[in-house]
Motif scaffolding. Structure first.
Motif, PDB file in Angstrom:
ATOM      1  N   GLY A 168       0.639  -2.134  -1.070  1.00 24.30           N
ATOM      2  CA  GLY A 168      -0.264  -1.506  -0.132  1.00 24.30           C
ATOM      3  C   GLY A 168       0.477  -0.813   0.994  1.00 24.30           C
ATOM      4  O   GLY A 168       1.634  -0.399   0.827  1.00 24.30           O
ATOM      5  N   HIS A 169      -0.166  -0.716   2.150  1.00 25.34           N
ATOM      6  CA  HIS A 169       0.422   0.013   3.280  1.00 25.34           C
ATOM      7  C   HIS A 169       1.324  -0.924   4.083  1.00 25.34           C
ATOM      8  O   HIS A 169       0.967  -1.417   5.163  1.00 25.34           O
TER       9      HIS A 169
ATOM     10  N   ASP B  48      -1.562   1.905  -1.737  1.00 19.92           N
ATOM     11  CA  ASP B  48      -1.600   2.139  -0.296  1.00 19.92           C
ATOM     12  C   ASP B  48      -2.952   2.716   0.106  1.00 19.92           C
ATOM     13  O   ASP B  48      -3.320   3.811  -0.322  1.00 19.92           O
ATOM     14  N   ASP B  49      -3.692   1.961   0.935  1.00 21.05           N
ATOM     15  CA  ASP B  49      -4.995   2.442   1.389  1.00 21.05           C
ATOM     16  C   ASP B  49      -4.954   2.962   2.820  1.00 21.05           C
ATOM     17  O   ASP B  49      -5.987   3.287   3.403  1.00 21.05           O
TER      18      ASP B  49
END
Length: 319
Positions: A301-302, A239-240
């Motif tokens: 990821g997000h 998750d960025d």
């Protein structure tokens, strides 16, 4: 879609420290039983919106909303017009108390877009009333106490309206959210005047103080009105948008307030074929007064995990 995922930079600035408890990640079967009761242990009580055999037509609420439909609704809260989408299950008869799930969108989104993206309803399979509230200007004011108080009042007003006009199970109130909606879920349950049964958060963090250090206890945890309660966090290790460490802070918070031990064991949503993959990336902690589950998803990821609906409803239906 990116606007739905976007999260304010204020979060990384305003998030303060949590007390971290030792969480030994052991997947052995020797953890022992966790705390908390399943759905079957809940005494379901009705609300004043339940039909006593007189005024409500089958398949409708006392306000005349047809079962099996999603309806746009509005309320005036502290002088502001607030809106939400209300999904009434097709099995609703106005007499049987139904659980209620509130689902909170991320920054830049709204209830309708979250409903389409989350796709929770097929998994819930007409077993709960689902509410998708709209934040003001597409967000939840988690960093300002006045705005946060208004948003929490909005949630409480929705539940008061449902209690008056629908047949709800008052002891089975659930909340979930993604990104900023997940932060708000953690903030809201600690400040709501209602008693929440369980929460599931996706790609979020919290709770933390929007005021000052006086809101923290001696362990460094936010003083939470509705503690302990069953809690599950889902977070991708890639998750960025919201770092996985933020989700870990939520895990540590609920582990601490629920009195969990460090030992873990695999958790699955249910024996149903739609359950998460096996082996499950979800771990439940032992010795908790209420269940705490952590799902760290490799490579995610997000965004929502593809098993998000099954995990969310699986956890709620167990608690």
């Amino acid at each position: 879609m990116l606007r739905i995922l976007r999260i304010s930079s204020r979060i990384s600035i305003r998030v303060v420290g949590f007390a971290l408890v030792a969480l030994a990640a052991s997947s052995s079967g020797g953890c022992g039983g966790g705390g908390g009761g399943g759905a079957g242990s809940t005494q379901i009580t009705g609300s004043i919106g339940c039909d006593d055999g007189g005024g409500t037509s089958p398949g409708t609420t006392s306000s005349g909303i047809a079962a099996g439909t999603a309806t746009s609704k509005s309320l005036t809260v502290n002088g502001q017009n607030r809106t939400y989408v209300l999904y009434t299950p097709s099995t609703y008869d106005g007499k049987t108390p139904f659980p209620v799930i509130l689902a909170f969108h991320g920054d830049g989104g709204d209830g309708a877009s979250l409903r389409a993206w989350f796709n929770l309803e097929p998994t819930v399979a007409e077993q709960a009333i689902i509410v998708y509230p709209d934040g003001i200007n597409g967000t939840w004011d988690i960093d300002d106490i006045a705005g946060l108080t208004n948003d929490v009042a909005f949630v409480d007003a929705i539940l008061a309206d449902l209690n008056s006009n629908m047949c709800i199970a008052q002891q089975r109130l659930y909340a979930t959210g993604i990104s900023r909606g997940a932060y708000f879920t953690n903030q809201m349950v600690c400040r709501s005047k209602n008693t929440w049964r369980a929460i599931v958060t996706h790609a979020g963090g919290g709770p933390y103080s929007a005021i000052d250090a006086d809101e923290y206890d001696s362990k460094g945890n936010l003083k939470c009105t509705n503690q302990p309660l069953a809690a599950l966090q889902v977070h991708g290790d890639a998750d960025d948008g919201v770092a996985v460490s933020e989700g870990m802070k939520s895990r540590s918070f609920w582990c601490d307030v629920n009195g969990c031990q460090g030992c873990t064991s695999e958790w699955k949503a249910s024996p149903d074929p739609t359950q998460p993959v096996s082996p499950s990336p979800c771990m439940t902690y032992a010795g908790c007064s209420k269940p705490e589950v952590w799902c760290e998803i490799p490579g995610l990821g997000h965004t929502f995990w593809d098993q998000a609906p099954q995990v969310t409803w699986g956890f709620f239906s167990q608690n």
